[in-house]
Design a protein around this motif. Structure first.
Motif, mmCIF file in Angstrom:
data_model
loop_
_atom_site.group_PDB
_atom_site.id
_atom_site.type_symbol
_atom_site.label_atom_id
_atom_site.label_comp_id
_atom_site.label_asym_id
_atom_site.label_seq_id
_atom_site.Cartn_x
_atom_site.Cartn_y
_atom_site.Cartn_z
ATOM 1 N N GLY A 153 0.822 -1.208 0.000
ATOM 2 C CA GLY A 153 0.000 0.000 0.000
ATOM 3 C C GLY A 153 0.853 1.254 0.000
ATOM 4 N N ALA A 197 1.155 4.092 -2.982
ATOM 5 C CA ALA A 197 1.000 5.534 -2.729
ATOM 6 C C ALA A 197 2.238 6.295 -3.196
ATOM 7 N N GLU A 235 -3.854 11.277 0.713
ATOM 8 C CA GLU A 235 -4.376 11.030 2.057
ATOM 9 C C GLU A 235 -5.908 11.124 2.081
ATOM 10 N N LEU A 265 -7.358 8.025 0.165
ATOM 11 C CA LEU A 265 -7.299 6.780 0.930
ATOM 12 C C LEU A 265 -8.273 6.799 2.103
ATOM 13 N N ILE A 317 -10.208 3.726 0.822
ATOM 14 C CA ILE A 317 -9.611 2.543 1.456
ATOM 15 C C ILE A 317 -9.235 2.891 2.908
ATOM 16 N N TYR A 370 -5.559 3.346 4.966
ATOM 17 C CA TYR A 370 -5.281 4.644 5.587
ATOM 18 C C TYR A 370 -4.889 4.449 7.058
#
Length: 194
Positions: free
Chosen positions: A43, A47, A92, A95, A99, A103
């Motif tokens: 993840g 990002a 940010e 997410l 998700i 996060y």
């Protein structure tokens, strides 16, 4: 055809041969901090791929069409930091909405992408090597893929090491640092690729 060849060489070079973490030692904070679980590492890598690729594109456009045009290249570091901070805020918020589990898993390390020296390092490298916008984007993407490869490999190794009997003095960060050092040595083998 020559440009495709150069972009492919840049892709391999930036992701494997000159890996941002294991040969340039940039981005070590998230590399060591978020590499406890493979899912979290993947993840974080995703990002970082998004942020570095987009930051390379935006920074390249701003540098070429604003900073160079008005002869204010000396502001590049400040401008690049602002671009990176804005992109990280976007990631940010995305997410948090889409998700939330990722996060929560990334926690404090997500805002740390803003201060991740790898992100700024790529933007500055693109300017210093006088890459065009497309080459800079490919370099940024490849660098971020290299970061993701390194962090996921380390996370996988760390997950396996949880089940090993390790002497007390080596538990935790000493073992992680030794593992990272051995990974750096292993990645030196890619130097013969190009």
């Amino acid at each position: 055809m020559e440009m495709v060849k150069d972009l492919l060489i840049n892709l391999i070079s930036s992701s494997l041969v000159s890996n941002v973490v294991l040969s340039q030692f940039l981005g070590l904070c998230p590399f060591l901090g978020v590499s406890k679980k493979t899912n979290t590492a993947l993840g974080m890598g995703t990002a970082v791929i998004f942020v570095i690729t987009l930051a390379s594109a935006v920074a390249g456009v701003i540098y070429k069409f604003v900073l160079q045009r008005f002869h204010i290249e000396y502001l590049q570091t400040i401008v690049f930091i602002l671009v990176i901070a804005a992109l990280v805020q976007f990631v940010e918020m995305f997410l948090r909405k889409v998700i939330p589990s990722l996060y929560q898993a990334l926690g404090v390390y997500l805002p740390l992408i803003t201060t991740n020296c790898a992100v700024l390092g790529v933007a500055l490298t693109n300017v210093q090597k006088e890459y065009g916008i497309l080459t800079g984007i490919v370099n940024g993407f490849a660098t971020a893929v290299g970061f993701t490869i390194a962090i996921v490999i380390l996370a996988g190794i760390r997950e396996k090491m949880e089940h090993n009997d390790i002497p007390e003095s080596f538990k935790g960060m000493p073992t992680v640092l030794l593992t990272a050092g051995l990974m750096a040595i292993a990645f030196c083998g890619f130097s013969g690729l190009l």
